[in-house]
Design an enzyme around this catalytic site. Structure first.
Site, PDB file in Angstrom:
ATOM      1  N   GLY A  12       0.442  11.466  11.299  1.00 27.55           N
ATOM      2  CA  GLY A  12      -0.283  11.049  10.096  1.00 27.55           C
ATOM      3  C   GLY A  12      -1.317   9.974  10.375  1.00 27.55           C
ATOM      4  O   GLY A  12      -1.540   9.568  11.522  1.00 27.55           O
ATOM      5  N   GLN A  13      -1.919   9.493   9.302  1.00 32.57           N
ATOM      6  CA  GLN A  13      -2.971   8.478   9.427  1.00 32.57           C
ATOM      7  C   GLN A  13      -2.462   7.226  10.156  1.00 32.57           C
ATOM      8  O   GLN A  13      -3.003   6.827  11.204  1.00 32.57           O
ATOM      9  CB  GLN A  13      -3.466   8.083   8.031  1.00 32.57           C
ATOM     10  CG  GLN A  13      -4.397   6.872   8.034  1.00 32.57           C
ATOM     11  CD  GLN A  13      -4.743   6.390   6.640  1.00 32.57           C
ATOM     12  OE1 GLN A  13      -5.790   6.718   6.114  1.00 32.57           O
ATOM     13  NE2 GLN A  13      -3.875   5.582   6.027  1.00 32.57           N
ATOM     14  N   ALA A  80       7.766   8.047   8.643  1.00 38.12           N
ATOM     15  CA  ALA A  80       8.157   9.359   8.118  1.00 38.12           C
ATOM     16  C   ALA A  80       8.552   9.217   6.657  1.00 38.12           C
ATOM     17  O   ALA A  80       9.344   8.348   6.298  1.00 38.12           O
ATOM     18  CB  ALA A  80       9.339   9.905   8.920  1.00 38.12           C
ATOM     19  N   SER A  83       5.127  11.110   1.233  1.00 43.74           N
ATOM     20  CA  SER A  83       4.345   9.921   0.883  1.00 43.74           C
ATOM     21  C   SER A  83       3.356  10.126  -0.267  1.00 43.74           C
ATOM     22  O   SER A  83       2.646   9.194  -0.633  1.00 43.74           O
ATOM     23  CB  SER A  83       3.588   9.415   2.112  1.00 43.74           C
ATOM     24  OG  SER A  83       2.604  10.356   2.477  1.00 43.74           O
ATOM     25  N   SER A 124       6.027  -0.217   0.469  1.00 42.40           N
ATOM     26  CA  SER A 124       4.809   0.161  -0.247  1.00 42.40           C
ATOM     27  C   SER A 124       4.595  -0.666  -1.509  1.00 42.40           C
ATOM     28  O   SER A 124       5.551  -1.017  -2.215  1.00 42.40           O
ATOM     29  CB  SER A 124       4.922   1.639  -0.647  1.00 42.40           C
ATOM     30  OG  SER A 124       3.973   1.964  -1.628  1.00 42.40           O
ATOM     31  N   GLU A 126       3.707   0.516  -4.123  1.00 39.73           N
ATOM     32  CA  GLU A 126       4.183   1.318  -5.258  1.00 39.73           C
ATOM     33  C   GLU A 126       5.508   0.776  -5.805  1.00 39.73           C
ATOM     34  O   GLU A 126       5.893   1.079  -6.929  1.00 39.73           O
ATOM     35  CB  GLU A 126       4.350   2.780  -4.846  1.00 39.73           C
ATOM     36  CG  GLU A 126       3.060   3.560  -4.816  1.00 39.73           C
ATOM     37  CD  GLU A 126       2.407   3.694  -6.192  1.00 39.73           C
ATOM     38  OE1 GLU A 126       3.004   4.292  -7.081  1.00 39.73           O
ATOM     39  OE2 GLU A 126       1.290   3.191  -6.357  1.00 39.73           O
ATOM     40  N   TYR A 148       8.843   8.351  -5.957  1.00 37.56           N
ATOM     41  CA  TYR A 148       8.410   7.805  -4.662  1.00 37.56           C
ATOM     42  C   TYR A 148       8.613   6.291  -4.618  1.00 37.56           C
ATOM     43  O   TYR A 148       9.169   5.753  -3.652  1.00 37.56           O
ATOM     44  CB  TYR A 148       6.928   8.150  -4.425  1.00 37.56           C
ATOM     45  CG  TYR A 148       6.337   7.427  -3.231  1.00 37.56           C
ATOM     46  CD1 TYR A 148       6.490   7.922  -1.940  1.00 37.56           C
ATOM     47  CD2 TYR A 148       5.627   6.232  -3.395  1.00 37.56           C
ATOM     48  CE1 TYR A 148       5.967   7.247  -0.845  1.00 37.56           C
ATOM     49  CE2 TYR A 148       5.098   5.552  -2.308  1.00 37.56           C
ATOM     50  CZ  TYR A 148       5.276   6.070  -1.031  1.00 37.56           C
ATOM     51  OH  TYR A 148       4.752   5.395   0.040  1.00 37.56           O
TER      52      TYR A 148
HETATM   53  O1  F7E Z   1      -3.730   7.625  -6.133  1.00 33.58           O
HETATM   54  C1  F7E Z   1      -5.395   8.119  -9.404  1.00 33.58           C
HETATM   55  C2  F7E Z   1      -3.880   8.148  -9.357  1.00 33.58           C
HETATM   56  O2  F7E Z   1      -2.680   9.358  -4.688  1.00 33.58           O
HETATM   57  C3  F7E Z   1      -4.457   6.463  -6.432  1.00 33.58           C
HETATM   58  C4  F7E Z   1       0.070   6.422  -1.080  1.00 33.58           C
HETATM   59  O3  F7E Z   1      -0.364   6.162   0.229  1.00 33.58           O
HETATM   60  O4  F7E Z   1      -0.691   4.286  -1.799  1.00 33.58           O
HETATM   61  C5  F7E Z   1      -0.777   5.661  -2.084  1.00 33.58           C
HETATM   62  O5  F7E Z   1      -0.316   5.948  -3.394  1.00 33.58           O
HETATM   63  C6  F7E Z   1      -4.786   6.430  -7.927  1.00 33.58           C
HETATM   64  C7  F7E Z   1      -3.597   6.738  -8.846  1.00 33.58           C
HETATM   65  O6  F7E Z   1      -2.517   6.905  -4.050  1.00 33.58           O
HETATM   66  C8  F7E Z   1      -6.484  11.560  -8.994  1.00 33.58           C
HETATM   67  O7  F7E Z   1      -3.337   8.429 -10.653  1.00 33.58           O
HETATM   68  C9  F7E Z   1      -6.875   9.911 -10.360  1.00 33.58           C
HETATM   69  O8  F7E Z   1      -3.588   5.833  -9.924  1.00 33.58           O
HETATM   70  O9  F7E Z   1      -4.641   8.036  -3.801  1.00 33.58           O
HETATM   71  P1  F7E Z   1      -3.410   8.071  -4.625  1.00 33.58           P
HETATM   72  P2  F7E Z   1      -1.279   6.084  -4.666  1.00 33.58           P
HETATM   73  O10 F7E Z   1      -0.556   6.861  -5.681  1.00 33.58           O
HETATM   74  O11 F7E Z   1      -1.785   4.740  -5.053  1.00 33.58           O
HETATM   75  C10 F7E Z   1       0.623   3.716  -1.831  1.00 33.58           C
HETATM   76  C11 F7E Z   1       0.527   2.292  -1.381  1.00 33.58           C
HETATM   77  C12 F7E Z   1       1.632   4.515  -1.102  1.00 33.58           C
HETATM   78  O12 F7E Z   1       2.596   3.972  -0.570  1.00 33.58           O
HETATM   79  C13 F7E Z   1       1.533   6.007  -1.188  1.00 33.58           C
HETATM   80  O13 F7E Z   1       2.247   6.639  -0.146  1.00 33.58           O
HETATM   81  O14 F7E Z   1      -5.763   7.433  -8.203  1.00 33.58           O
HETATM   82  N1  F7E Z   1      -5.995   9.462  -9.431  1.00 33.58           N
HETATM   83  N2  F7E Z   1      -7.184  11.198 -10.110  1.00 33.58           N
HETATM   84  C14 F7E Z   1      -5.731  10.456  -8.573  1.00 33.58           C
HETATM   85  N3  F7E Z   1      -4.954  10.476  -7.476  1.00 33.58           N
HETATM   86  C15 F7E Z   1      -4.903  11.634  -6.775  1.00 33.58           C
HETATM   87  N4  F7E Z   1      -4.135  11.683  -5.658  1.00 33.58           N
HETATM   88  N5  F7E Z   1      -5.613  12.758  -7.162  1.00 33.58           N
HETATM   89  C16 F7E Z   1      -6.413  12.763  -8.256  1.00 33.58           C
HETATM   90  O15 F7E Z   1      -7.045  13.760  -8.573  1.00 33.58           O
END
Ligand code: F7E
Length: 328
Positions: A12-13, A80, A83, A124, A126, A148
């Site tokens: 992964g990244q 792992a 995510s 995280s 999160e 998650y």
């Molecule tokens: O979403 C919004 C979504 O999926 C960021 C992972 O690495 O960081 C990551 O988790 C934001 C959220 O990352 C779409 O609702 C809008 O508010 O890029 P994301 P995440 O959920 O913040 C943390 C630190 C981790 O640990 C995780 O493993 O963007 N959003 N529209 C969207 N997000 C996605 N994916 N797709 C959309 O279309």
């Protein structure tokens, strides 16, 4: 003889940036890969020949013990996990098995093989979820908002617990979002940079997104793996927030990304209700003072530069004819 490290999630990244860093530092690096997957070693191109791969699975206790016995590492880095936050509502049990119990399996494998092995656990931001204070520090209480986030909170606390119960050198990095051109296409940053490149090359017309008002503390993954390594070089294990201290909305990401190639995001982005999450994390911003003071760590890449570098990398890749299409 150089030190040796064992990395789960090596393809992964974060795993790939860390493998590069450790090899540069003279480490022998072993990476865990799942036997039944078709391992994509794309991110490891630069160091593929110098990483030793062993088969195993975070879901399988015995495979972890055997992998550690074979590689006898000084340090283990556990990336792992399932995510992707969005998928954790549709695969909540798998998320718990991999992201939560996977950490216990790693800790048990270390205790069994050699309790002196040092562990880095990828915690995280999160875990903060519906945030109790702004900015978030190592002392901010958790209120996870997704299966998650709940699983990561378990992984975090079991790491603390094994440290306290068995005097293990186990540290957690509470990493806020960290991105790069190697970010998976399901995450919003890379989904956007990839779409910008495809739209500019007339291969796609629109980009569907959910909540673009969400804001995150976005840093560069290459910086974050340095903090992880530094944590394991300390005499005492501890937990550290790793963040930039700045927060930006998805909307701001869109503005910079589209304008990088001379486009206006409003002409291409469509709202899709299906991409809204059942419970959202609205606003995250971390305070990395402890990491700055104890590890001497600080981020080097600005938000603007991060967005531009991701768009530039995808423009080049799509320009070469490599194409990734994502439908969610
Ligand atoms: O979403 C919004 C979504 O999926 C960021 C992972 O690495 O960081 C990551 O988790 C934001 C959220 O990352 C779409 O609702 C809008 O508010 O890029 P994301 P995440 O959920 O913040 C943390 C630190 C981790 O640990 C995780 O493993 O963007 N959003 N529209 C969207 N997000 C996605 N994916 N797709 C959309 O279309």
């Amino acid at each position: 003889m150089g030190k040796s490290a064992f990395i789960t999630g090596v393809t992964g990244q974060d795993g790939s940036y860390l493998a590069e860093l450790l090899i540069e530092k003279g480490y022998n690096v072993t990476g865990l890969v799942r036997r039944n997957s078709n391992p994509n070693l794309e991110h490891l191109k630069a160091v593929r020949e110098r990483v030793r791969f062993v088969h195993g699975d975070i879901l399988d206790q015995r495979s972890l013990i055997v992998a550690l016995e074979e590689s006898q590492p000084d340090e283990v880095y556990n990336f792992a996990a399932q995510s992707f936050v969005g998928a954790s509502w549709t695969q909540p049990v798998l998320t718990g098995e991999a992201t939560a119990l996977g950490v216990t399996r790693i800790l048990e494998a270390i205790r069994t093989v050699n309790p002196k092995i040092r562990l880095y656990q990828a915690s995280s931001s999160e875990m903060y979820g519906k945030v109790r204070e702004v900015p978030q520090t190592e002392r901010t209480p958790f209120h996870p908002r997704s299966p998650y986030g709940v699983a990561k909170a378990y992984g975090h606390y079991i790491t603390v617990n094994y440290r306290e119960s068995f005097q293990m050198h186990a540290s957690s990095g509470i990493c806020f979002n960290h991105e790069s051109p190697r970010r998976g296409l399901e995450f919003v940053t890379r989904k956007i940079s990839n779409a910008v490149a495809r739209i500019k090359h007339c291969q796609q017309k629109e980009l569907k997104l959910g909540n673009i008002e969400a804001s995150r503390d976005w840093g560069y993954a290459g910086d974050y793996v340095k903090a992880m390594w530094l944590m394991l070089q300390q005499t005492e294990p501890d937990d550290y927030v790793i963040a930039t201290g700045e927060t930006h909305s998805v909307r701001e990401f869109l503005e910079i990304a589209f304008s990088r190639v001379g486009l206006n995001w409003q002409d291409h982005v469509k709202f899709d209700q299906n991409l809204m999450r059942p419970a959202e994390v609205d606003h995250l911003v971390g305070d990395a003072s402890l990491a700055r003071e104890k590890l001497g760590w600080k981020p080097t890449v600005t938000f603007q530069r991060l967005v531009e570098s991701m768009v530039d990398a995808d423009m080049e890749r799509v320009g070469r004819g490599e194409n990734h299409w994502i439908s969610w």
